[in-house]
Write an enzyme that holds these catalytic residues in place. Structure first.
Site, PDB file in Angstrom:
ATOM      1  N   LYS A  54      31.522 -56.412  14.522  1.00  0.00           N
ATOM      2  CA  LYS A  54      32.106 -56.044  15.779  1.00  0.00           C
ATOM      3  C   LYS A  54      31.244 -54.604  16.176  1.00  0.00           C
ATOM      4  O   LYS A  54      31.036 -54.157  17.293  1.00  0.00           O
ATOM      5  CB  LYS A  54      33.607 -55.705  15.518  1.00  0.00           C
ATOM      6  CG  LYS A  54      34.276 -57.143  15.409  1.00  0.00           C
ATOM      7  CD  LYS A  54      35.803 -56.896  15.040  1.00  0.00           C
ATOM      8  CE  LYS A  54      36.631 -58.276  14.849  1.00  0.00           C
ATOM      9  NZ  LYS A  54      37.905 -58.156  14.501  1.00  0.00           N
ATOM     10  N   HIS A 102      43.582 -51.161   1.859  1.00  0.00           N
ATOM     11  CA  HIS A 102      44.721 -52.133   1.470  1.00  0.00           C
ATOM     12  C   HIS A 102      45.976 -51.536   1.498  1.00  0.00           C
ATOM     13  O   HIS A 102      46.381 -50.507   1.199  1.00  0.00           O
ATOM     14  CB  HIS A 102      44.609 -52.728   0.123  1.00  0.00           C
ATOM     15  CG  HIS A 102      43.205 -53.764  -0.244  1.00  0.00           C
ATOM     16  ND1 HIS A 102      41.965 -52.837  -0.567  1.00  0.00           N
ATOM     17  CD2 HIS A 102      42.660 -54.890   0.185  1.00  0.00           C
ATOM     18  CE1 HIS A 102      41.077 -53.784  -0.541  1.00  0.00           C
ATOM     19  NE2 HIS A 102      41.367 -54.805  -0.161  1.00  0.00           N
TER      20      HIS A 102
END
Length: 124
Positions: A54, A102
């Site tokens: 991206k 995370h």
């Protein structure tokens, strides 16, 4: 150029339970698979490669494949990226940075890419 990606780790857990190592081979090299501790690590690696594609502005496809992006660990254990010669040349890449985190059932990755092309844009 900056890219970000988010993945629900249960998606990777389900994929790994269903297809085992074959699932990882789809987007990781053997060396990268060796770094995977569990489905959460694999999720972070998936997000990192998606975020990188991206940042390049093309996504995963013909211009940038999963195996054009290689994840490795620094001596201190931080994840980092190496890119194929194809990507380095095509996008005039000078430097790349990666951060993976995370939280609960999610893995998030951010990739920043510095390219010679970006220098030209800044000068306008």
């Amino acid at each position: 150029m900056i890219g970000i990606d988010l993945i629900k780790t249960s998606r990777m857990r389900d994929l790994m339970e269903r297809f085992d190592k074959k699932a990882l081979k789809r987007f990781l090299s053997e060396e990268e698979i060796g770094l995977v501790k569990n489905y959460k690590t694999a999720s972070g690696f998936w997000a990192a490669k998606e975020a990188c594609s991206k940042a390049l502005g093309v996504g995963i496809g013909s211009e940038c494949g999963f195996h054009d992006i290689f994840i490795y660990k620094t001596k201190s254990g931080a994840p980092n990226l190496k890119l194929s010669e194809k990507l380095l040349n095509k996008f005039n890449i000078k430097d790349v940075s990666l951060s993976i985190t995370h939280d609960g059932e999610y893995a998030i990755a951010v990739v920043a890419i510095e390219s010679a092309s970006a220098d030209k844009i800044k000068q306008l």
